[in-house]
Design a protein around this motif. Structure first.
Motif, PDB file in Angstrom:
ATOM      1  N   LEU A  75     -14.640  31.389   0.969  1.00  0.00           N
ATOM      2  CA  LEU A  75     -14.305  32.659   1.704  1.00  0.00           C
ATOM      3  C   LEU A  75     -12.835  31.529   2.554  1.00  0.00           C
ATOM      4  O   LEU A  75     -13.407  30.555   3.204  1.00  0.00           O
ATOM      5  CB  LEU A  75     -15.529  32.069   2.611  1.00  0.00           C
ATOM      6  N   HIS A  76     -12.120  32.475   2.388  1.00  0.00           N
ATOM      7  CA  HIS A  76     -10.811  32.077   3.213  1.00  0.00           C
ATOM      8  C   HIS A  76     -11.347  33.064   4.753  1.00  0.00           C
ATOM      9  O   HIS A  76     -10.577  32.242   5.585  1.00  0.00           O
ATOM     10  CB  HIS A  76      -9.441  32.802   2.116  1.00  0.00           C
ATOM     11  N   SER A  77     -11.263  34.164   4.767  1.00  0.00           N
ATOM     12  CA  SER A  77     -11.166  34.433   6.428  1.00  0.00           C
ATOM     13  C   SER A  77     -11.650  36.305   6.470  1.00  0.00           C
ATOM     14  O   SER A  77     -12.473  36.256   4.980  1.00  0.00           O
ATOM     15  CB  SER A  77      -9.825  34.678   6.708  1.00  0.00           C
ATOM     16  N   MET A  78     -12.924  36.041   7.116  1.00  0.00           N
ATOM     17  CA  MET A  78     -13.297  37.440   7.603  1.00  0.00           C
ATOM     18  C   MET A  78     -12.620  38.633   8.517  1.00  0.00           C
ATOM     19  O   MET A  78     -12.048  37.307  10.087  1.00  0.00           O
ATOM     20  CB  MET A  78     -14.769  37.298   7.897  1.00  0.00           C
ATOM     21  N   THR A  79     -12.801  39.469   8.641  1.00  0.00           N
ATOM     22  CA  THR A  79     -12.668  40.521   9.844  1.00  0.00           C
ATOM     23  C   THR A  79     -13.098  41.664   9.940  1.00  0.00           C
ATOM     24  O   THR A  79     -14.035  41.904   8.960  1.00  0.00           O
ATOM     25  CB  THR A  79     -10.857  41.172   9.592  1.00  0.00           C
TER      26      THR A  79
ATOM     27  N   TYR B  71     -11.446  36.745  11.666  1.00  0.00           N
ATOM     28  CA  TYR B  71     -12.235  35.231  12.050  1.00  0.00           C
ATOM     29  C   TYR B  71     -11.130  34.178  10.762  1.00  0.00           C
ATOM     30  O   TYR B  71     -10.909  34.111   9.919  1.00  0.00           O
ATOM     31  CB  TYR B  71     -13.311  34.790  11.465  1.00  0.00           C
ATOM     32  N   CYS B  72      -9.964  34.120  12.197  1.00  0.00           N
ATOM     33  CA  CYS B  72      -9.065  33.243  11.089  1.00  0.00           C
ATOM     34  C   CYS B  72      -9.120  31.567  10.476  1.00  0.00           C
ATOM     35  O   CYS B  72     -10.427  30.615  11.247  1.00  0.00           O
ATOM     36  CB  CYS B  72      -7.700  33.041  12.162  1.00  0.00           C
ATOM     37  N   PRO B  73      -8.742  31.093   9.079  1.00  0.00           N
ATOM     38  CA  PRO B  73      -8.833  30.232   8.326  1.00  0.00           C
ATOM     39  C   PRO B  73      -8.442  28.556   9.707  1.00  0.00           C
ATOM     40  O   PRO B  73      -8.633  28.139  10.285  1.00  0.00           O
ATOM     41  CB  PRO B  73      -8.055  29.934   7.542  1.00  0.00           C
TER      42      PRO B  73
END
Length: 166
Positions: A73-77, A91-93
């Motif tokens: 997983l790299h990031s999530m919005t 949700y930024c790396p």
């Protein structure tokens, strides 16, 4: 007597969907429904190293956008309604969590502007604008701008198409 009757008529016309203006901007509910319609896995034209997955959760009240790479997983919005806006919490790396809110716009486009942020450390940049454009061929164009202490950066643009196994 005429003034109350005109007021009642104006309220009826404004509240009646059948009489609503065709050129009215999409409501937050319509914008959220559009985002929810993207559920599934999407390929990113600009790179084979990334896929984006949209998943509906929380009894249909939340949409999660996950960026997945071979390493995980790299990031999530996360998208949800809040009054007259769709809120996008990214949700930024880098470890910060900017919140952006949808703006009134035209059909086929959802634009988000910066609202506030948590977890911002000195020297970090953060998501500042996010824009989704829906094309007639079924592709989506995601444009984002990050902001640092020096100001807004150059837009990053990704073209998404539904993965064939969907």
């Amino acid at each position: 007597m005429i003034k109350p009757a005109l007021t009642a008529l104006a309220l009826f016309v404004a509240a009646s969907p059948a009489l609503a203006h065709d050129d009215a901007p999409p409501s937050a509910e319509q914008q959220f429904a559009e985002i929810a319609s993207w559920e599934g896995r999407w390929k990113v034209a600009e790179t084979d190293a990334l896929q984006i997955v949209f998943e509906i959760t929380a009894r249909g009240k939340t949409v999660v956008e996950r960026w997945e790479t071979a390493s995980g997983l790299h990031s999530m919005t996360v998208y949800h309604l809040d009054g007259g806006h769709v809120i996008a919490t990214h949700y930024c790396p880098q470890g910060n969590q900017p919140r952006l809110e949808s703006m009134p716009g035209e059909e086929g486009r959802i634009a988000f502007a910066f609202r506030d942020i948590t977890g911002l450390d000195e020297g970090e940049s953060h998501a500042f604008t996010l824009d989704w454009a829906m094309r007639g061929d079924g592709t989506l164009v995601r444009t984002e701008v990050y902001r640092s202490a020096e100001g807004p950066g150059e837009p990053g643009r990704y073209t998404l198409s539904k993965a064939e196994d969907e």
